[in-house]
Design an enzyme around this catalytic site. Structure first.
Site, mmCIF file in Angstrom:
data_model
loop_
_atom_site.group_PDB
_atom_site.id
_atom_site.type_symbol
_atom_site.label_atom_id
_atom_site.label_comp_id
_atom_site.label_asym_id
_atom_site.label_seq_id
_atom_site.Cartn_x
_atom_site.Cartn_y
_atom_site.Cartn_z
ATOM 1 N N PRO A 206 0.830 -1.214 0.000
ATOM 2 C CA PRO A 206 0.000 0.000 0.000
ATOM 3 C C PRO A 206 0.858 1.255 0.000
ATOM 4 O O PRO A 206 2.064 1.208 0.285
ATOM 5 C CB PRO A 206 -0.810 -0.120 1.309
ATOM 6 C CG PRO A 206 -0.649 -1.532 1.750
ATOM 7 C CD PRO A 206 0.666 -2.000 1.226
ATOM 8 N N GLU B 273 -22.659 8.794 20.889
ATOM 9 C CA GLU B 273 -21.340 8.189 21.120
ATOM 10 C C GLU B 273 -21.367 7.201 22.277
ATOM 11 O O GLU B 273 -20.721 6.145 22.223
ATOM 12 C CB GLU B 273 -20.290 9.281 21.363
ATOM 13 C CG GLU B 273 -20.082 10.236 20.196
ATOM 14 C CD GLU B 273 -19.702 9.522 18.917
ATOM 15 O OE1 GLU B 273 -19.120 8.428 18.983
ATOM 16 O OE2 GLU B 273 -20.012 10.058 17.829
ATOM 17 N N GLY C 246 6.829 2.508 2.694
ATOM 18 C CA GLY C 246 8.290 2.640 2.668
ATOM 19 C C GLY C 246 8.971 1.876 1.556
ATOM 20 O O GLY C 246 10.108 1.430 1.729
ATOM 21 N N GLY D 57 2.703 4.531 1.263
ATOM 22 C CA GLY D 57 3.215 4.980 2.553
ATOM 23 C C GLY D 57 3.896 3.935 3.385
ATOM 24 O O GLY D 57 4.266 4.198 4.535
#
Length: 608
Positions: free
Chosen positions: A211, A432, A215, A213
């Protein structure tokens, strides 16, 4: 690594022929057009007009030649007319009108004509053209927009390894499996004889898949840093040109440079730009396919024993051409996945060392709060924590800064100036707490970490954070059903307390529907369809877009089953909240006052 400019041989431009043609056209214009324009400054009139202007006494200066008369009027305009030899009284008439006799027009010599019409106009144009030509040559060498005129020079960036500045495997955390897969390439570049003695050959290419991001580029630089060899980097989009043949020329030039610098590493980022499956029809992009064909040819042609390794990265491996993935080209596929809990903790530890932080920060808590985060997102969270510490007037990053940074990255920054009415604030509070209470009353739900009703810039009016103790690779049917019930808990709390519903549950509805559809169409958790795949997922690394692969009748049955699952869990959430209505009121009032409470505070009130 530091960028090092490369010296390239001078190229003769095919543009010079066109340039000379343009210059020749300019010279012809200087010889014929410009003199005609200059001559238009003297107005040609008939002899009658000359006599009329003389009678009106508008003439000031006259120049009488054998065949022509040049004269000026009071407005300093110059005229010419044919001379009439029989008019002998013209001189006397001019004197009576007080007209001066002088030079009005001077006939230029041949040398002056050449200088004015050829040399002087052409000289600045030649100088300007020379400067433009040099500029275009320089842009072509650097891969600029005019590179198409100079044979398709690629825009590859070369980095040389600096012992102090180079990226090493120690600078890449959370990707231990990928490091192990690439360690043999590093070892081969260090000691190729060890492999040659046994007859092993170096893999020509390794494809880094994962994916965004995670590295992949950093991992490629780390391989070069560990091996101590030059590193070439270029994006796949830089090969794609509007003109056919330019991309293939860039590929040839890239491999030529790599061969001269061997041993080295060539890294092609986003290789799916040029490596997509070739079109079997007649409507394909000829330029992209020619570039891909040239890349395949070059990978077959270069000698792997020289130590040239091709690394490439993509997050769409399913779109690549099979010829690119066969053994002998990209021999290895190295997954660079999202880090697990241990990997996230090691990444946070790596980045927290680059900022000034208080001792005793519990990175394990932050790692558990960031399930599914990539290395780039974790780096951003640490930076956001440092910025938050500065805003709070602290000189060291604290635990609360990191927790606030997680909220900022996942849900957006706090909207401190957002204005909600007391009634809306109370609705959000019950909503919530409804999520949290349904989660706490079930046995397969993650513990509640935090509940807040502070609005966020992402549009959320509040959120409930649940944190697993460990990473979950597999989810049971019971866990998915309980998760759907938690998603419906917010709407259920509104119904239990206020007897009406609002638009605040839109995202909850989407998430619950997605999970229920996955149970039926992908996970085989439906009695009606058993273990039949009714939905396919594409671009798994880019969000996982799903599309149904079934008939319209089956799709309607899937919809009915999805509705039944969500409805059953909604009824379950209503039942749980009605049975614990007193706790719902007590916790909601507490949250309404404090706006943010921790999981510990929530459980204390619940168990009191």
């Amino acid at each position: 690594m530091q960028e090092q400019p490369q010296k390239e041989p001078q190229r003769k431009s095919p543009f010079i022929v066109s340039y000379l043609i343009v210059l020749l056209a300019i010279m012809l214009m200087n010889a014929f057009l410009f003199p005609a324009i200059a001559s238009n400054r003297i107005k040609d009139v008939d002899y009658g007009t000359f006599l009329r202007m003389l009678d009106e006494k508008t003439l000031t200066t006259v120049q009488i030649e054998d065949e022509q008369i040049y004269f000026k009027d009071k407005e300093e305009k110059t005229y010419v007319t044919n001379s009439i030899p029989q008019d002998l009284e013209i001189v006397n008439r001019l004197r009576d009108a007080n007209v001066e006799f002088g030079r009005v027009y001077k006939q230029q010599s041949l040398l002056a004509t050449i200088l004015q019409n050829w040399i002087l106009p052409f000289l600045p144009l030649f100088l300007i053209g020379t400067l433009i030509g040099r500029k275009m040559n320089a842009m072509a060498k650097n891969g600029g927009p005019n590179a198409m005129m100079f044979g398709g020079k690629n825009q590859v960036k070369q980095y040389v390894v600096d012992a102090e500045c180079s990226v090493k495997f120690s600078d890449v955390a959370g990707q231990e499996e990928a490091k192990e897969a690439l360690a043999e390439i590093v070892d081969f570049l260090h000691d190729p004889k060890k492999y040659e003695e046994i007859g092993a050959r170096l893999p020509k290419g390794a494809l880094l898949v994962g994916p965004p991001g995670t590295g992949k580029t950093l991992m490629a630089k780390a391989v070069a840093g560990e091996a101590g060899v030059p590193f070439f980097s270029i994006a796949g989009s830089e090969f794609v040109e509007m003109f056919v043949g330019m991309g293939a020329s860039k590929v040839r030039d890239l491999f030529k440079q790599a061969g001269e610098k061997a041993p080295c590493i060539v890294f092609i980022d986003e290789i799916d730009t040029i490596g997509k499956k070739r079109d079997t029809g007649h409507g394909g992009n000829d330029e992209r396919e020619q570039t891909l064909n040239q890349l395949l040819t070059e990978m077959d042609g270069f000698d792997a024993t020289k130590g040239v390794v091709i690394l490439a990265a993509t997050n769409r491996p399913e779109s690549l051409d099979p010829a690119l993935l066969r053994p002998g080209r990209f021999d290895r596929r190295v997954p660079v996945e999202l880090p697990d809990l241990k990997g996230r903790e090691s990444i946070l530890k790596l980045y927290i060392e680059r900022v000034k932080a208080e001792p005793g920060i519990d990175l394990n808590v932050i790692a558990r709060m960031t399930s599914g985060a990539s290395g780039a997102e974790l780096s951003n969270m640490v930076n956001e924590a440092a910025l938050h510490a500065i805003r709070m007037g602290r000189k060291l990053v604290a635990q609360e800064d990191l927790q606030e940074a997680v909220d900022t990255v996942l849900a957006g920054a706090q909207k401190k100036n957002a204005i909600m009415s007391d009634h809306e604030k109370k609705i959000v509070s019950y909503h919530e707490v409804g999520h949290a209470l349904v989660a706490a009353l079930q046995s397969h739900s993650a513990p509640v970490q935090k509940i807040t009703i502070v609005p966020r810039t992402s549009g959320a009016l509040g959120f409930t954070m649940q944190v697993e103790q460990n990473d979950h690779v597999l989810m049971t049917k019971e866990e998915i059903l309980d998760k759907i019930a938690v998603f419906t808990g917010g709407r259920a709390a509104e119904e239990v307390k206020f007897g009406s519903i609002t638009t605040g549950a839109s995202n909850d509805i989407e998430q619950a529907t997605k999970l229920a559809r996955g149970m039926v169409a992908r996970y085989g958790m439906s009695d009606e369809f058993d273990m039949v795949a009714l939905e396919t997922v594409q671009n798994a690394y880019l969000g996982g877009d799903a599309s149904l692969a079934c008939s319209a009748q089956t799709a309607a049955e899937i919809d009915a089953k999805v509705v039944a699952i969500v409805k059953a869990q909604h009824e379950k959430a209503l039942r749980l909240l009605n049975e614990n209505k007193e706790k719902l009121d007590e916790i909601s009032e507490y949250l309404y006052v404090k706006e943010t409470i921790t999981g510990e505070e929530f459980m204390q009130i619940l168990n009191k």
